[in-house]
Design a protein around this motif. Structure first.
Motif, PDB file in Angstrom:
ATOM      1  N   SER A  51       0.962  -1.045  -0.011  1.00  0.00           N
ATOM      2  CA  SER A  51       0.047   0.048   0.104  1.00  0.00           C
ATOM      3  C   SER A  51       1.015   1.302   0.041  1.00  0.00           C
ATOM      4  O   SER A  51       0.464   2.121  -0.504  1.00  0.00           O
ATOM      5  CB  SER A  51      -0.915   0.077   1.212  1.00  0.00           C
ATOM      6  OG  SER A  51      -0.369  -0.021   2.423  1.00  0.00           O
ATOM      7  N   ILE A  52       1.992   1.155   0.470  1.00  0.00           N
ATOM      8  CA  ILE A  52       3.015   2.511   0.480  1.00  0.00           C
ATOM      9  C   ILE A  52       3.493   2.482  -0.727  1.00  0.00           C
ATOM     10  O   ILE A  52       3.290   3.739  -1.244  1.00  0.00           O
ATOM     11  CB  ILE A  52       4.131   2.079   1.347  1.00  0.00           C
ATOM     12  CG1 ILE A  52       3.853   2.101   2.820  1.00  0.00           C
ATOM     13  CG2 ILE A  52       5.223   3.149   1.122  1.00  0.00           C
ATOM     14  CD1 ILE A  52       4.832   1.512   3.991  1.00  0.00           C
ATOM     15  N   ILE A  53       3.599   1.447  -1.351  1.00  0.00           N
ATOM     16  CA  ILE A  53       4.209   1.726  -3.153  1.00  0.00           C
ATOM     17  C   ILE A  53       3.272   2.236  -4.019  1.00  0.00           C
ATOM     18  O   ILE A  53       3.364   2.957  -4.685  1.00  0.00           O
ATOM     19  CB  ILE A  53       4.758   0.232  -3.503  1.00  0.00           C
ATOM     20  CG1 ILE A  53       6.211  -0.050  -2.848  1.00  0.00           C
ATOM     21  CG2 ILE A  53       4.626   0.263  -4.812  1.00  0.00           C
ATOM     22  CD1 ILE A  53       6.905  -1.268  -3.328  1.00  0.00           C
ATOM     23  N   SER A  54       1.994   1.708  -3.606  1.00  0.00           N
ATOM     24  CA  SER A  54       0.795   2.103  -4.543  1.00  0.00           C
ATOM     25  C   SER A  54       0.828   3.602  -4.239  1.00  0.00           C
ATOM     26  O   SER A  54       0.324   4.263  -5.204  1.00  0.00           O
ATOM     27  CB  SER A  54      -0.573   1.306  -4.651  1.00  0.00           C
ATOM     28  OG  SER A  54      -1.168   1.548  -3.212  1.00  0.00           O
ATOM     29  N   ASN A  55       0.786   4.355  -3.057  1.00  0.00           N
ATOM     30  CA  ASN A  55       0.639   5.580  -2.882  1.00  0.00           C
ATOM     31  C   ASN A  55       2.252   6.294  -3.507  1.00  0.00           C
ATOM     32  O   ASN A  55       1.747   7.400  -4.161  1.00  0.00           O
ATOM     33  CB  ASN A  55       0.645   5.777  -1.391  1.00  0.00           C
ATOM     34  CG  ASN A  55      -0.624   5.521  -0.838  1.00  0.00           C
ATOM     35  OD1 ASN A  55      -1.402   5.615  -1.194  1.00  0.00           O
ATOM     36  ND2 ASN A  55      -0.522   5.304   0.467  1.00  0.00           N
ATOM     37  N   MET A  56       3.164   5.586  -3.375  1.00  0.00           N
ATOM     38  CA  MET A  56       4.408   6.304  -4.229  1.00  0.00           C
ATOM     39  C   MET A  56       4.295   6.296  -5.446  1.00  0.00           C
ATOM     40  O   MET A  56       4.586   7.344  -6.372  1.00  0.00           O
ATOM     41  CB  MET A  56       5.331   5.338  -3.655  1.00  0.00           C
ATOM     42  CG  MET A  56       6.177   5.775  -2.450  1.00  0.00           C
ATOM     43  SD  MET A  56       7.449   4.510  -2.066  1.00  0.00           S
ATOM     44  CE  MET A  56       8.240   4.185  -3.572  1.00  0.00           C
ATOM     45  N   ARG A  57       3.722   5.104  -6.182  1.00  0.00           N
ATOM     46  CA  ARG A  57       3.390   5.268  -7.624  1.00  0.00           C
ATOM     47  C   ARG A  57       2.611   6.448  -8.166  1.00  0.00           C
ATOM     48  O   ARG A  57       2.954   6.910  -8.907  1.00  0.00           O
ATOM     49  CB  ARG A  57       2.642   3.858  -7.829  1.00  0.00           C
ATOM     50  CG  ARG A  57       3.702   2.681  -8.118  1.00  0.00           C
ATOM     51  CD  ARG A  57       3.418   2.032  -9.544  1.00  0.00           C
ATOM     52  NE  ARG A  57       4.577   1.297  -9.662  1.00  0.00           N
ATOM     53  CZ  ARG A  57       4.915  -0.112  -9.322  1.00  0.00           C
ATOM     54  NH1 ARG A  57       3.930  -0.804  -8.903  1.00  0.00           N
ATOM     55  NH2 ARG A  57       6.163  -0.476  -9.581  1.00  0.00           N
ATOM     56  N   ARG A  58       1.476   6.520  -7.316  1.00  0.00           N
ATOM     57  CA  ARG A  58       0.717   7.836  -7.813  1.00  0.00           C
ATOM     58  C   ARG A  58       1.418   9.132  -7.812  1.00  0.00           C
ATOM     59  O   ARG A  58       1.291   9.881  -8.616  1.00  0.00           O
ATOM     60  CB  ARG A  58      -0.530   7.847  -6.586  1.00  0.00           C
ATOM     61  CG  ARG A  58      -1.873   7.928  -7.412  1.00  0.00           C
ATOM     62  CD  ARG A  58      -2.935   7.755  -6.380  1.00  0.00           C
ATOM     63  NE  ARG A  58      -3.214   6.233  -6.148  1.00  0.00           N
ATOM     64  CZ  ARG A  58      -3.313   6.026  -4.784  1.00  0.00           C
ATOM     65  NH1 ARG A  58      -3.688   7.006  -3.894  1.00  0.00           N
ATOM     66  NH2 ARG A  58      -3.590   4.742  -4.290  1.00  0.00           N
ATOM     67  N   ALA A  59       2.452   9.365  -6.651  1.00  0.00           N
ATOM     68  CA  ALA A  59       3.068  10.376  -6.649  1.00  0.00           C
ATOM     69  C   ALA A  59       4.188  10.511  -7.878  1.00  0.00           C
ATOM     70  O   ALA A  59       4.311  11.635  -8.768  1.00  0.00           O
ATOM     71  CB  ALA A  59       3.925  10.553  -5.251  1.00  0.00           C
TER      72      ALA A  59
END
Lengths: 229, 431
Positions: free
Chosen positions: B282-290
């Motif tokens: 879930s951290i990575i999917s947030n990072m991806r968005r950024a």
């Protein structure tokens, strides 16, 4: 003989500033299949304008131009291109060959637009060059050819898609008299052999003499007509 | 006119103006190169970050928190504590391998005369694949989940007097659990809380922990086998069960999975039970968005060069139309349709686009190789492992080529239209 070409009250006007120039002002003529006709007139008489109309390079302002019964005045731009491509072949005073292409490639050009297969193009272009006496010059570019030779290439190109009518606009205008005579002999020979219809524009009576019939244009009108002597 | 002939004629035309074709193509190459270069660096750095995260082993782990009442003003779910029932429910979700309660107790460590106050957290053998342990500098990871061992951080080792952290390995450390009496100092009468006996642990490793974003705390964290921690927790549970129930029911759980691919599904199911969760995925999917926003900005900046290149194509093609007016007239006179002429000129600009695109990709690749090489010399000198900082994925190659082709064809539209409209009679007028 079947009728090939008929014009009815053909008009072509140009706008020059505010005035209107009537380059053609009501030309009506007929031409049968297989005929060799010369259009005679001084410069500005409208003879080249008429040739351009017959060749599908330009559109009349008024009147009808029937080629095999179909009115060119109503052609779409695609139909006009098809007319230039396969119904007529044009030869110009200044040859209008593409300078960086060889004689063979110049003759092949109309067949590219007719979408002929490459093998057939090459074969036919070779045959035509032979016919006009340039078999050995196929790989030369226009700059490496004499004026007469260039005009022979142009004639071969005009015949590439087997048109029904060959159009020539002052084709000897840029040639010396001996070469001009050779070119005219070539044209006459072609006419005799193939019976191809020919329409030639010139200002020179002696050149017009090769034709079967002469039409005299002045100020955009046909003023007189004479048969070959 | 068939396509092969259009390409032949176009190539012939391009060859006629070699220098101009070369310069225009170079413009496209620089445009494509700058887009691909920018994105390749961004992608390379991002991939690098992801792969470092992947190496942490956090991927098979979900941290679960209790849900407080009315977290965001929503009243849908009652407050959910992490009690025995909750643990049972989570254990039943397919894919769950192991659940441990994250236990972190305040301790005072003593080695000789020196002491340090810090926190001690429990680890199990499964944690050996976490980055902090795979990159262990001195010593090794714990030998079992019950061993009487401890892993220090280099900072605690220093505070305890081991100037060279390696010297700490093999030493015995005295550990005493600190108990802060709640309310003490405010004048409230508070019950006396019993304290367990101090015990000794053997140092087996020292980890290098970078100063984290969250301050100093992680840099001082020390690790002991989960069983050692639970032993201490047990002490309090028997002596002061009321207080411990309050504390433990709000402590997070570490749910470990058999397979990283299950993380999303299991995380969703745990959320469905009414808990808050966090996982690396879930951290990575947030990072991806950024990162998508960053990538788009970089691509936009790179596109500026391609816009300029497109002006170059328009200029070149308009020039070519002007120069070849007579030739176009000849082609029309021998039967070329407007569409044939348009096709020839569009093919020319498309060829410039394709050539420029390929050259641009090559340019970006060479530049990237050089950058990678240079950066890695620096990185290795700093004592880190060499990394791929520049990465051109296949989709970027395809997208760049499609973009170059699209832009060049679009640039050719106006000149090609102009060429198609040329009047043959006028073009061939011989005066």
């Amino acid at each position: 003989m079947d009728q090939l070409l008929q014009t009815v009250n053909l008009q072509r006007h140009y706008h020059m500033g505010n005035s209107v120039v009537r380059a053609l002002d009501g030309v009506s003529l007929e031409m049968a299949e297989g005929e060799f006709v010369a259009l005679l007139g001084t410069s500005g008489s409208g003879k080249s304008t008429l040739l351009n109309l017959v060749g599908g390079m330009d559109r009349p302002t008024e009147g009808a131009l029937l080629f095999r019964g179909r009115n060119l005045a109503q052609f779409t731009s695609g139909e006009m291109a098809a007319h230039r491509r396969s119904s007529v072949g044009m030869v110009f005073q200044s040859f209008n060959l593409i300078p960086r292409k060889t004689a063979l490639e110049n003759v092949m050009l109309p067949m590219i637009f007719a979408e002929k297969p490459p093998g057939e193009r090459r074969r036919r272009a070779q045959e035509l060059l032979e016919r006009v006496g340039l078999a050995g010059r196929a790989a030369h570019r226009p700059a490496e050819l004499s004026g007469g030779e260039q005009q022979r290439v142009a004639i071969a190109r005009a015949l590439a898609n087997q048109p029904e009518l060959l159009l020539a606009d002052e084709l000897t205008g840029n040639l010396d008299s001996r070469t001009a005579a050779e070119i005219l002999a070539l044209l006459r020979g072609l006419h005799r052999e193939t019976g191809k219809s020919m329409l030639m524009v010139t200002h020179d009576e002696r050149i017009a003499a090769v034709a079967q019939r002469r039409l005299y244009l002045s100020d955009g009108k046909i003023v007189s007509e004479a048969a070959a002597t | 006119m068939i396509l092969r002939d259009a390409i032949d004629v176009s190539l012939d035309n391009l060859r006629q103006a070699r220098l101009r074709t070369f310069l225009t193509t170079l413009g496209v190459a620089i445009g494509v190169g700058s887009i691909v270069g920018m994105l390749a660096v961004a992608i390379g750095l991002q991939d690098n970050l992801y792969s470092q995260l992947l190496r942490t082993g956090f991927f098979r782990r979900i941290t679960v928190w209790a849900q407080g009442a009315g977290g965001r003003g929503e009243q849908q779910q009652p407050p959910r504590q992490i009690d025995e029932n909750a643990i049972l429910a989570i254990r039943q979700i397919p894919g769950v391998k192991l659940i441990t309660r994250e236990a972190r107790i305040p301790v005072r460590l003593q080695a000789g005369e020196k002491t340090v106050n810090t926190q001690m957290t429990g680890v199990i053998l499964d944690d050996a694949d976490e980055a902090v342990f795979t990159e262990i500098k001195q010593g090794r990871f714990i030998t079992s989940s019950e061993a009487r061992e401890i892993i220090l951080s280099s900072q605690t080792a220093k505070t305890l007097g081991f100037i060279d952290p390696a010297a700490a390995v093999g030493q015995m450390i005295r550990v005493r659990v600190r108990v802060d009496r709640p309310g003490a100092g405010f004048g409230f009468p508070v019950p006396e809380i019993p304290v367990p006996e101090p015990f000794e642990l053997k140092v087996v490793g020292v980890v290098e922990r970078e100063r984290a974003l969250f301050g100093d705390m992680n840099a001082r964290l020390v690790y002991a086998p989960q069983a050692v921690i639970e032993e201490q927790v047990q002490f309090f549970q028997t002596r002061v069960p009321m207080i411990m129930a309050m504390v433990t029911n709000w402590a997070p759980l570490q749910v470990r999975l058999n397979d990283a691919r299950d993380v999303d599904r299991v995380e969703k199911e745990i959320k469905g039970l009414g808990f808050r969760t966090i996982s690396v995925s879930s951290i990575i999917s947030n990072m991806r968005r950024a990162f998508i926003v960053v990538d788009m900005l970089l691509a936009l900046i790179g596109s500026m060069a391609l816009v300029v290149a497109s002006l170059g194509i328009i200029n070149t093609m308009v020039m070519a139309v002007l120069e070849r007016t007579r030739e176009i007239g000849v082609m029309k006179a021998v039967g070329a349709e407007d569409g044939d002429i348009r096709r020839i000129f569009l093919t020319e600009s498309a060829l410039i686009g394709v050539a420029g695109g390929l050259a641009g990709l090559l340019l970006a690749w060479l530049l990237g190789r050089a950058m990678n090489f240079g950066a890695n010399i620096y990185i290795e000198r700093q004592g880190f492992r060499a990394e791929t900082l520049f990465h051109i994925p296949l989709w970027l190659v395809a997208a760049a080529m499609a973009f170059a082709l699209g832009v060049s064809v679009a640039s050719g539209l106006y000149p090609a239209g102009r060429a198609a409209r040329i009047d043959p009679a006028r073009a061939l007028r011989h005066d």
